[in-house]
Design a protein around this motif. Structure first.
Motif, mmCIF file in Angstrom:
data_model
loop_
_atom_site.group_PDB
_atom_site.id
_atom_site.type_symbol
_atom_site.label_atom_id
_atom_site.label_comp_id
_atom_site.label_asym_id
_atom_site.label_seq_id
_atom_site.Cartn_x
_atom_site.Cartn_y
_atom_site.Cartn_z
ATOM 1 N N GLN A 31 0.834 -1.207 0.000
ATOM 2 C CA GLN A 31 0.000 0.000 0.000
ATOM 3 C C GLN A 31 0.868 1.256 0.000
ATOM 4 O OE1 GLN A 31 -2.029 -1.200 3.613
ATOM 5 N NE2 GLN A 31 -4.003 -1.293 2.534
ATOM 6 N N ASN A 35 0.838 4.161 -2.741
ATOM 7 C CA ASN A 35 0.558 5.548 -2.345
ATOM 8 C C ASN A 35 1.706 6.476 -2.752
ATOM 9 O OD1 ASN A 35 -1.806 4.627 -1.192
ATOM 10 N ND2 ASN A 35 -1.059 4.732 0.902
ATOM 11 N N LYS A 38 1.620 7.226 -6.418
ATOM 12 C CA LYS A 38 0.533 8.157 -6.728
ATOM 13 C C LYS A 38 0.797 9.557 -6.185
ATOM 14 C CE LYS A 38 -2.914 4.476 -6.471
ATOM 15 N NZ LYS A 38 -4.014 3.935 -5.645
ATOM 16 N N GLN A 40 1.010 10.432 -2.969
ATOM 17 C CA GLN A 40 0.129 10.699 -1.838
ATOM 18 C C GLN A 40 0.860 11.041 -0.549
ATOM 19 O OE1 GLN A 40 -2.622 7.405 -1.605
ATOM 20 N NE2 GLN A 40 -3.719 8.065 -3.430
ATOM 21 N N TYR A 41 2.194 11.125 -0.593
ATOM 22 C CA TYR A 41 2.961 11.530 0.585
ATOM 23 C C TYR A 41 3.747 12.796 0.273
ATOM 24 C CZ TYR A 41 1.984 6.758 2.143
ATOM 25 O OH TYR A 41 1.358 5.590 2.502
#
Length: 121
Positions: A31, A35, A38, A40-41
């Motif tokens: 995951q 992430n 993408k 996402q952090y």
């Protein structure tokens, strides 16, 4: 109320709080990789010791040892809405750091279960 009962209530409350927080904030290496891909952090923070960090670390990560988190996290990442992933050697310290980060006002934090090296494909 007897002291043993009070202690038991405190322990139960802590466990309930920990389970509630960790169920929303722990991610598997798979995951976390997804992430990260993408975007996402905003930050990936390695919370291992200085010695562990010096021996080996991932590129594009910030190093804040767990013992310095309370003072260093607000200095290095002042934005309390930043999306942060905490990593370490086994996931235990990273998981504990999520609770500390929440207490410091950070809301978008996750910890990765497993070894930090698993973040790399």
């Amino acid at each position: 109320m007897p002291r043993d009962t009070i202690l038991l209530l405190i322990v139960v409350c802590f466990i309930v709080y920990y389970v509630a927080v960790s169920s929303d904030t722990e991610v598997t290496p798979e995951q976390a990789r997804s992430n990260k891909k993408k975007g996402q952090y905003d930050y990936i923070v390695d919370v291992r010791t200085d010695r562990e960090w010096t021996q080996e670390h991932l590129a594009d990560t910030i190093h804040i040892p767990i013992g310095e988190l309370v003072t260093e996290l607000p200095k290095q990442i002042p934005d309390r809405s930043a999306r942060i992933l905490f990593i370490c050697k086994k996931g235990i310290r990273a998981s504990a750091v999520v609770v500390i980060a929440h207490k410091l006002g950070y809301k978008n934090v996750q910890s990765m279960t497993g070894n930090y090296k698993e973040l790399v494909e």
